[in-house]
Scaffold this motif. Structure first.
Motif, mmCIF file in Angstrom:
data_model
loop_
_atom_site.group_PDB
_atom_site.id
_atom_site.type_symbol
_atom_site.label_atom_id
_atom_site.label_comp_id
_atom_site.label_asym_id
_atom_site.label_seq_id
_atom_site.Cartn_x
_atom_site.Cartn_y
_atom_site.Cartn_z
ATOM 1 N N PHE A 1 0.828 -1.193 0.000
ATOM 2 C CA PHE A 1 0.000 0.000 0.000
ATOM 3 C C PHE A 1 0.872 1.257 0.000
ATOM 4 C CE2 PHE A 1 -3.251 3.002 1.386
ATOM 5 C CZ PHE A 1 -4.348 2.545 0.667
ATOM 6 N N GLY A 2 1.999 1.188 0.720
ATOM 7 C CA GLY A 2 2.924 2.318 0.740
ATOM 8 C C GLY A 2 3.506 2.597 -0.635
ATOM 9 N N ILE B 1 0.157 7.843 8.120
ATOM 10 C CA ILE B 1 0.719 6.572 8.576
ATOM 11 C C ILE B 1 0.364 6.395 10.045
ATOM 12 C CG2 ILE B 1 2.814 5.179 8.778
ATOM 13 C CD1 ILE B 1 4.121 7.113 6.750
ATOM 14 N N THR B 2 -0.331 5.317 10.370
ATOM 15 C CA THR B 2 -0.731 5.059 11.748
ATOM 16 C C THR B 2 -0.025 3.816 12.272
ATOM 17 O OG1 THR B 2 -2.631 3.692 11.122
ATOM 18 C CG2 THR B 2 -2.998 6.060 11.282
ATOM 19 N N LYS C 1 7.183 3.819 11.631
ATOM 20 C CA LYS C 1 6.384 4.698 10.758
ATOM 21 C C LYS C 1 7.276 5.646 9.955
ATOM 22 C CE LYS C 1 3.869 6.236 14.225
ATOM 23 N NZ LYS C 1 4.379 5.383 15.317
ATOM 24 N N GLU C 2 8.358 6.110 10.574
ATOM 25 C CA GLU C 2 9.245 7.032 9.860
ATOM 26 C C GLU C 2 9.917 6.361 8.670
ATOM 27 O OE1 GLU C 2 13.147 9.897 10.577
ATOM 28 O OE2 GLU C 2 11.874 9.379 12.298
ATOM 29 N N LEU C 3 10.239 5.056 8.796
ATOM 30 C CA LEU C 3 10.828 4.329 7.673
ATOM 31 C C LEU C 3 9.895 4.357 6.473
ATOM 32 C CD1 LEU C 3 12.343 1.119 9.345
ATOM 33 C CD2 LEU C 3 13.513 3.226 8.732
ATOM 34 N N PHE C 4 8.595 4.183 6.739
ATOM 35 C CA PHE C 4 7.610 4.221 5.649
ATOM 36 C C PHE C 4 7.573 5.598 5.001
ATOM 37 C CE2 PHE C 4 6.226 0.232 7.330
ATOM 38 C CZ PHE C 4 5.521 -0.402 6.294
ATOM 39 N N ALA C 5 7.661 6.641 5.818
ATOM 40 C CA ALA C 5 7.636 8.009 5.275
ATOM 41 C C ALA C 5 8.838 8.237 4.349
ATOM 42 C CB ALA C 5 7.639 9.023 6.414
ATOM 43 N N HIS C 6 10.020 7.810 4.797
ATOM 44 C CA HIS C 6 11.227 7.933 3.969
ATOM 45 C C HIS C 6 11.046 7.188 2.645
ATOM 46 C CE1 HIS C 6 14.519 9.507 6.730
ATOM 47 N NE2 HIS C 6 13.466 9.462 7.524
ATOM 48 N N THR D 1 -4.229 6.072 3.805
ATOM 49 C CA THR D 1 -3.839 5.680 5.162
ATOM 50 C C THR D 1 -3.117 4.338 5.148
ATOM 51 O OG1 THR D 1 -5.733 6.855 6.083
ATOM 52 C CG2 THR D 1 -4.646 5.254 7.506
ATOM 53 N N ILE D 2 -1.962 4.316 5.786
ATOM 54 C CA ILE D 2 -1.171 3.085 5.891
ATOM 55 C C ILE D 2 -1.068 2.724 7.365
ATOM 56 C CG2 ILE D 2 1.078 2.003 5.461
ATOM 57 C CD1 ILE D 2 1.422 4.227 3.277
#
Length: 476
Positions: free
Chosen positions: A179-180, A192-193, A200-205, A332-333
């Protein structure tokens, strides 16, 4: 007396059955003889029509000895007969000649419109294998430098994690990553929840790095770590003289720094209501307003927000704006907690041990099976962050070698001990640690994460509470 190129032309023309005339062969020699690269031209029967001076020196023959003869007479190892038969080029082949020289060569069949072979052209790319190896090494070094500078650029821009840094093959991890990846292809706002410590920060990066904004800035802001009265100036900046103590020349805010890229608003649930109104305007109008400024500034920034709180519950309590919630809740992830993907423990442990070995300078040869099994039975309230802390502690206790179950903290091993036996034999210090940890967790839940209230209820100072929370890997 040595024959000239002109003297050799009739011999070459005879072999070519007059397909090439005298002027063509003469032209070939004028072009290829001065070039310090070995070259050869043969006809469809592999008879040598042209060979330049450089190739003669390499093969240790004269032109008189070579012109008109089949190439395999000059070099018995030649693969030209096969190339002419298969009509397939051999590019950058390693070849050892009859005189013992090894080189990298091209052999190219030249075809007519009907696909018939007319000629064969050959050239030596590298007649010195040491030189060839040096070029390979230099190329690898160049690739390494390029990779290094890409990493430096990523660090300058702020985002340096990718999907490869998100470890795990469990179904829930795979779904979140998939999904990301889809979210990264869009320009939509991402929310990101997930619990604290889930990554969560890894997903943002990773989302930023795979988006069209990947070469633009990635700016991180922890909304919960900045005092409420400073958050506005931090995000939007201010003009000179906007308030007492304002810097000369004003200040550029994080949103302006993120122009063209992404801004990561971590702990968005802790943002005060006053700031939520301003953020809503950013999402709606795509513009910001510095404190003390007369005019707004248009911006092009993608917002990636993250929270460990239930925003819908905060909306119901009146602590988070409903309109902002729906603006954020586009893509939303949900990052799963570690207890819901225990099958990822082994891969995560391996990756974290490599990371910690580099950080601590301690070599660890893996983890004992019993210790790994214990890690898989624990609920991990602190998620991956807690797992990393536990492994770091174990590495320091075990120094070098394998991590054993004895190196794990008592509050983790006690569950496994209970499974193996109805009688638990533990030291008094371990029992005290367990009770203290569980008491702190219960009080923090009762006070809804208010650390000041928790410390007062426990009868300890706030700093002592922080020390104990760090010691027991308790996160809120």
């Amino acid at each position: 007396m040595t024959n000239t190129n002109e003297d050799l032309i009739p011999k070459a023309i005879g072999q070519a059955e007059l397909i090439m005339d005298k002027n063509t062969i003469e032209w070939f020699y004028k072009i290829f003889d001065p070039i310090p690269v070995s070259m050869i031209l043969v006809d469809e029967e592999t008879n040598i029509m042209m060979i330049n001076n450089e190739f003669c020196r390499f093969l240790e023959v004269t032109k008189e000895e070579a012109i008109g003869k089949k190439v395999e007479e000059i070099n018995p190892n030649s693969r030209f007969p096969l190339v002419m038969k298969t009509k397939k080029s051999e590019i950058a082949w390693k070849h050892t000649f009859a005189n013992g020289h090894t080189a990298i060569v091209h052999r190219i069949p030249i075809l007519n419109n009907e696909g018939e072979v007319l000629y064969g052209f050959g050239m030596v790319l590298f007649d010195n294998m040491e030189e060839f190896q040096n070029i390979i090494v230099k190329n690898k070094l160049l690739q390494t430098e390029i990779k290094h500078y890409k990493q430096v650029l990523q660090k300058i821009q702020g985002a340096y994690y990718s999907w490869d840094n998100i470890i795990g093959r469990s179904r829930k991890t795979a779904q979140a990553k998939e999904f990301g990846k889809k979210a990264s292809k869009t320009g939509s706002t991402v929310l990101i929840t997930g619990e604290s410590g889930t990554g969560k920060e890894l997903f943002a990066h990773a989302i930023h790095n795979e988006s069209r904004r990947s070469h633009q800035p990635f700016i991180k802001v922890n909304c919960g770590a900045i005092p409420h009265d400073l958050l506005e100036s931090e995000l939007f900046g201010y003009e000179e003289g906007a308030f007492t103590g304002a810097k000369k020349g004003g200040k550029v805010g994080k949103f302006e720094f993120a122009e063209g890229g992404s801004i990561f608003l971590d702990e968005i649930g802790d943002m005060p209501l006053k700031m939520q109104v301003k953020l809503l305007r950013v999402l709606q109008e795509k513009e910001i307003e510095r404190i003390g400024a007369a005019n707004p500034i248009k911006i092009d920034v993608r917002i990636i927000a993250a929270t460990n709180k239930n925003l819908k519950e905060l909306v119901e309590k009146g602590e988070f704006r409903e309109d902002l919630y729906y603006r954020l809740n586009v893509m939303t992830i949900e990052v799963p907690p570690l207890r819901e993907r225990l099958e990822d423990i082994e891969a995560l442990t391996k990756s974290l041990l490599e990371k910690l070995s580099s950080k601590l300078g301690i070599y660890v040869d893996g983890i004992d099976k019993d210790a790994l099994d214990i890690l898989k039975t624990y609920s991990w309230p602190g998620n991956v962050r807690e797992l990393e802390n536990v492994l770091e502690r174990a590495m320091n206790l075990g120094e070098e070698g394998k991590i054993l179950s004895m190196h794990l903290p008592g509050y983790i091993t006690k569950k496994e001990a209970h499974i193996k036996s109805n009688v638990i034999h533990r030291q008094l210090s371990e029992i005290i640690e367990e009770v203290e940890r569980e008491t702190i967790i219960r009080y923090i839940k009762d006070t809804k994460g208010n650390k000041l209230k928790t410390a007062k209820l426990l009868g300890i100072s706030r700093s002592s509470l922080y020390d104990k929370m760090e010691r027991y890997n308790i996160t809120v």
